[in-house]
Design an enzyme around this catalytic site. Structure first.
Site, PDB file in Angstrom:
ATOM      1  N   TYR A 188       0.829  -1.206   0.000  1.00 19.22           N
ATOM      2  CA  TYR A 188       0.000   0.000   0.000  1.00 19.22           C
ATOM      3  C   TYR A 188       0.867   1.260   0.000  1.00 19.22           C
ATOM      4  O   TYR A 188       0.634   2.198  -0.774  1.00 19.22           O
ATOM      5  CB  TYR A 188      -0.885  -0.052   1.245  1.00 19.22           C
ATOM      6  CG  TYR A 188      -1.927   1.017   1.378  1.00 19.22           C
ATOM      7  CD1 TYR A 188      -3.118   0.981   0.633  1.00 19.22           C
ATOM      8  CD2 TYR A 188      -1.773   2.055   2.289  1.00 19.22           C
ATOM      9  CE1 TYR A 188      -4.092   1.945   0.793  1.00 19.22           C
ATOM     10  CE2 TYR A 188      -2.734   3.032   2.456  1.00 19.22           C
ATOM     11  CZ  TYR A 188      -3.895   2.973   1.704  1.00 19.22           C
ATOM     12  OH  TYR A 188      -4.863   3.941   1.871  1.00 19.22           O
ATOM     13  N   LYS A 216       0.981   4.012  -2.962  1.00 20.05           N
ATOM     14  CA  LYS A 216       0.512   5.365  -2.660  1.00 20.05           C
ATOM     15  C   LYS A 216       1.585   6.417  -2.912  1.00 20.05           C
ATOM     16  O   LYS A 216       1.283   7.530  -3.346  1.00 20.05           O
ATOM     17  CB  LYS A 216       0.033   5.439  -1.203  1.00 20.05           C
ATOM     18  CG  LYS A 216      -1.299   4.727  -0.957  1.00 20.05           C
ATOM     19  CD  LYS A 216      -2.417   5.303  -1.806  1.00 20.05           C
ATOM     20  CE  LYS A 216      -3.798   4.891  -1.358  1.00 20.05           C
ATOM     21  NZ  LYS A 216      -4.843   5.399  -2.273  1.00 20.05           N
TER      22      LYS A 216
END
Length: 305
Positions: free
Chosen positions: A165, A169
């Site tokens: 993640y 991101k």
């Protein structure tokens, strides 16, 4: 004068719940025609259903707004392209893209499966690229576009168990930086939001009293501003619980070393100087870093450039 989106067409991905739902409702309440996109999967990206998106469309219509539901999977370029074509056929353009869709597959790095890393990058980073790519040419032709991507403090600042993640991101910040530069001449402004809110992704991590402060609706004003006609471009904005901030990636002024000092020992000896942030600044492009280093070297050597 109030920010409005009358006559504008917006796509909000991951808009069936949480942040995306709040953004879709907010844009619609200010006059935008909204494509409420949601694949309708579970938090880990499995499954799929149009129910969530259709529920939000009903909310918008009941409030007097205009919206359609779409179940495109953002990690499938053909589906994303079809969604953009459908919106363009229905309403004539896509002026606003709010790429919010995401999944979580948290595990410590030692236990993380390759497939879980790849899938999270596929939805967040590749999916954001697909969303931007599908609207880009139309925005260039019409000389207008506003795009907001969604980053996270998990990537910008780090968070245990989120290598996939966090990598995805922060990759999106790089995408935003480049698209903002490439979009300037055709009035396409590209920004990124770093939100923290009570959603399906955070509900297990925070105590109830904190969750009550962190309504998704507290993020939406920042997103609306970044999507507005007079928005900045190439901005990272943090938002949560009614707090709003701008996040910058800074580089220290640094020092230039003579060739005989190009050793790890010299760097160790002078690391305090190298890492002194008192004159740090946010560089405005890759070549600015190159120019800075070359100028420092030329100055030390007395060379006129």
């Amino acid at each position: 004068m109030a920010i409005r989106f009358d006559g504008r067409v917006a796509i909000v991905t991951g808009a069936g719940n949480g942040l995306g739902r709040a953004h879709a409702l907010g844009l619609a309440s200010r006059g935008a025609k909204v494509v409420v996109n949601d694949f309708g999967g579970a938090r880990d990206g499995t499954g799929g259903s149009m129910t969530a998106a259709e529920t939000v469309v009903e909310e918008i219509r009941k409030a007097g707004g205009t919206a359609i539901a779409d179940g495109a999977d953002v990690s499938n370029f053909e589906q994303v392209t079809a969604m953009v074509e459908r919106a363009t056929k229905e309403w004539g353009s896509v002026d606003i893209m709010c790429a919010n869709a995401g999944i979580l597959r948290d595990k410590s790095f030692a236990k993380m499966e390759v497939a879980d890393f790849a899938k999270v990058l596929d939805v967040h980073l590749v999916g954001s690229f697909y969303c931007c790519k599908a609207v880009w040419n139309g925005m260039r032709e019409r000389n207008y576009g506003r795009i907001v991507l969604t980053t996270s403090s998990s990537g910008l600042f780090g968070n245990f168990g989120q290598a996939n993640y966090g990598a995805a991101k922060t990759g999106m910040v790089g995408l935003m930086n480049v698209l903002a530069e490439e979009g300037r001449k055709t009035n396409i402004r590209v920004n990124i939001i770093s939100p923290t809110a009570a959603t399906r992704m955070t509900e297990e991590l925070l105590p109830p009293q904190a969750l009550q402060l962190m309504k998704p609706e507290s993020i939406t004003p920042a997103v609306e501003y970044l999507l507005s006609e007079d928005s900045p471009t190439r901005t990272i904005m943090g938002a949560g619980a009614g707090s709003f901030a701008v996040i910058k990636i800074l580089e220290s002024e640094g020092i230039n070393l003579a060739e005989e000092e190009w050793t790890p020992d010299a760097i160790a000896a002078r690391f305090a100087e190298i890492s002194d942030m008192s004159k740090a600044r946010a560089l405005q492009g890759a070549f600015e870093q190159t120019q800075k280093y070359v100028t420092q070297a030329a100055t030390r050597l007395g060379i006129k450039l």
